[in-house]
Enzyme design. Sequence first.
Site, mmCIF file in Angstrom:
data_model
loop_
_atom_site.group_PDB
_atom_site.id
_atom_site.type_symbol
_atom_site.label_atom_id
_atom_site.label_comp_id
_atom_site.label_asym_id
_atom_site.label_seq_id
_atom_site.Cartn_x
_atom_site.Cartn_y
_atom_site.Cartn_z
ATOM 1 N N ASP A 57 0.850 -1.200 0.000
ATOM 2 C CA ASP A 57 0.000 0.000 0.000
ATOM 3 C C ASP A 57 0.881 1.244 0.000
ATOM 4 O O ASP A 57 2.091 1.150 0.187
ATOM 5 C CB ASP A 57 -0.951 -0.002 1.212
ATOM 6 C CG ASP A 57 -0.252 -0.425 2.486
ATOM 7 O OD1 ASP A 57 0.929 -0.056 2.685
ATOM 8 O OD2 ASP A 57 -0.867 -1.132 3.298
ATOM 9 N N ASP A 59 1.436 4.916 1.701
ATOM 10 C CA ASP A 59 1.097 5.828 2.785
ATOM 11 C C ASP A 59 1.685 7.196 2.490
ATOM 12 O O ASP A 59 2.808 7.317 1.999
ATOM 13 C CB ASP A 59 1.656 5.311 4.114
ATOM 14 C CG ASP A 59 0.975 4.002 4.530
ATOM 15 O OD1 ASP A 59 -0.200 3.812 4.171
ATOM 16 O OD2 ASP A 59 1.626 3.180 5.195
ATOM 17 N N ASP A 137 10.303 3.222 12.971
ATOM 18 C CA ASP A 137 10.992 2.084 13.582
ATOM 19 C C ASP A 137 12.367 1.784 12.975
ATOM 20 O O ASP A 137 13.378 1.834 13.666
ATOM 21 C CB ASP A 137 10.105 0.827 13.620
ATOM 22 C CG ASP A 137 9.429 0.494 12.300
ATOM 23 O OD1 ASP A 137 9.676 1.200 11.297
ATOM 24 O OD2 ASP A 137 8.663 -0.482 12.262
HETATM 25 P P1 ATP Z 1 4.144 -3.224 4.947
HETATM 26 O O1 ATP Z 1 4.792 -3.574 3.674
HETATM 27 O O2 ATP Z 1 3.929 -4.394 5.813
HETATM 28 O O3 ATP Z 1 2.938 -2.345 4.831
HETATM 29 P P2 ATP Z 1 5.249 -0.910 6.221
HETATM 30 O O4 ATP Z 1 6.669 -0.531 6.498
HETATM 31 O O5 ATP Z 1 4.479 -0.015 5.314
HETATM 32 O O6 ATP Z 1 5.275 -2.398 5.721
HETATM 33 P P3 ATP Z 1 3.183 -0.385 8.126
HETATM 34 O O7 ATP Z 1 2.765 -1.211 9.290
HETATM 35 O O8 ATP Z 1 2.250 -0.196 6.993
HETATM 36 O O9 ATP Z 1 4.543 -1.023 7.610
HETATM 37 O O10 ATP Z 1 3.612 1.024 8.725
HETATM 38 C C1 ATP Z 1 3.929 2.126 7.903
HETATM 39 C C2 ATP Z 1 5.126 2.879 8.472
HETATM 40 O O11 ATP Z 1 4.811 3.389 9.770
HETATM 41 C C3 ATP Z 1 6.383 2.040 8.663
HETATM 42 O O12 ATP Z 1 7.150 1.947 7.493
HETATM 43 C C4 ATP Z 1 7.099 2.793 9.765
HETATM 44 O O13 ATP Z 1 7.782 3.909 9.240
HETATM 45 C C5 ATP Z 1 5.942 3.317 10.621
HETATM 46 N N1 ATP Z 1 5.618 2.388 11.738
HETATM 47 C C6 ATP Z 1 4.693 1.411 11.732
HETATM 48 N N2 ATP Z 1 4.652 0.757 12.901
HETATM 49 C C7 ATP Z 1 5.560 1.339 13.697
HETATM 50 C C8 ATP Z 1 5.988 1.125 15.041
HETATM 51 N N3 ATP Z 1 5.460 0.164 15.798
HETATM 52 N N4 ATP Z 1 6.954 1.940 15.522
HETATM 53 C C9 ATP Z 1 7.492 2.930 14.756
HETATM 54 N N5 ATP Z 1 7.138 3.165 13.500
HETATM 55 C C10 ATP Z 1 6.186 2.402 12.956
HETATM 56 MG MG MG Z 2 2.419 -0.169 4.752
#
Ligand code: ATP
Ligand code: MG
Length: 431
Positions: A57, A59, A137
Amino acid sequence: MSAQSLNIIPRPEHGISRSLISPNALKVLNRLNQAGFRACLVGGGVRDLLLGREPKDFDVATDATPEQIRQQFRNCRLIGRRFRLAHVLFGREVIEVATFRAASDPDEDDETQVNDAGRLLRDNVYGSIEEDAWRRDFTVNALYYDISDFSIRDYVGGMEDLEAGRLRIIGDPEARFREDPVRMLRAVRFAAKLGFTLDPELQALIPRLAPLLHDIAPARLYEEVLKLFHGGVALNTFEMLRHYHLFEPLFPLTEAVLAEEENHFPHTLISHALANTDARVAEGKPVTPAFMFAALLWEPMRREMPDLDQPDMSEIQAIQIGGARVVTQQARHVSIPKRFSLPMREIWSLQPRFQRRQGRRALQLLEHPRFRAAYDFLLLRCAAGEVEQELCDWWTEIQTQAPEARAERVTAGRPRKRRRPRRRKPRSEHG
Ligand code: ATP
Ligand code: MG
């Protein structure tokens, strides 16, 4: 925080082109930009595009407040109470738009950092883009693609880690894991999915801090477990979770069985289930949490079954009792919504019925709405050496037969009845 200067990677020096970004995400970015706000793609979307992977997705992060975001879009909903996010809806695609925020002082407001669902509420103050980067993170998750000049902005050294295939946490690892232990699960998830290595420091730290996951709300862990096991690399993820002692806080009953190593049933069955799940994800087929939980909790359920030598205790009843007990205990760690725990228990309680190949009951099993899932589960048990191949083959084959042939088949092994007239030529065993 370590000093780290801003690294700007201009458009010609990176691989993200607008043609790779979802048109709806582009609409959101452009609209905000035209309205005078800063608008960036951030997180997994940027990371995956840079790695040449297809993002799950997109963001968006911006300096517009939620209200200001809403004013720009008709199709916009604000969600969340303490920290509000905007969801811009385009049919089935949702673009999540968040206002830049900073991590607030970790010492203040300790009680209210986490709400009932275990979500982190600490980072609830708006901030600059740089502060927004520091609260994330991992460094590779904190890269911003800025729509105003198509550059990538790296405040935390994420580009270097991305190129080295390294997962590095932003700031002090122990403090960041204590602040939110779910980050340990995210570390393993990204390492497995991206094939990245974990910092040696993290490798040592995670097994030590893994028990902190016991304090996380089961509902939040459920969401994480889905991402861990439905992400396409479940088998590898499972092995890594066990290696880093992260599996125990999620599935303590299963870990207890696996740790005994007396028989290899549970391990083989779980490995086969996860390999199946990975294959289905790779083919774009649907996967259900019910099946995954059925495999993970099958052996613990069997240990909770009452003795079968009690009078009036059928195997199916015993499975129903064992199933209820396991669901109650498991829910203290990772919750399983009813819409999945009920079908899971049904997959289990249909298993004894496969033993019966004769009569109307066998035909009825074929028509059962949960037959397919239960049959797939039977195959798993067979692969684990728990039931005979011959039984599976029988159920495999009968599904390929026309209804009349099926009916004949289930009467085949029965004591002879008077043959009906005008009966068709019987099929051979493997006809
Ligand atoms: P995915 O491919 O699984 O969507 P993602 O990196 O986009 O991976 P998400 O859970 O969608 O993960 O979260 C979006 C962003 O928000 C992450 O890339 C990170 O920068 C931030 N984030 C999410 N969860 C946390 C957390 N627990 N602590 C700090 N930052 C976080
Ligand atoms: Mg994501």
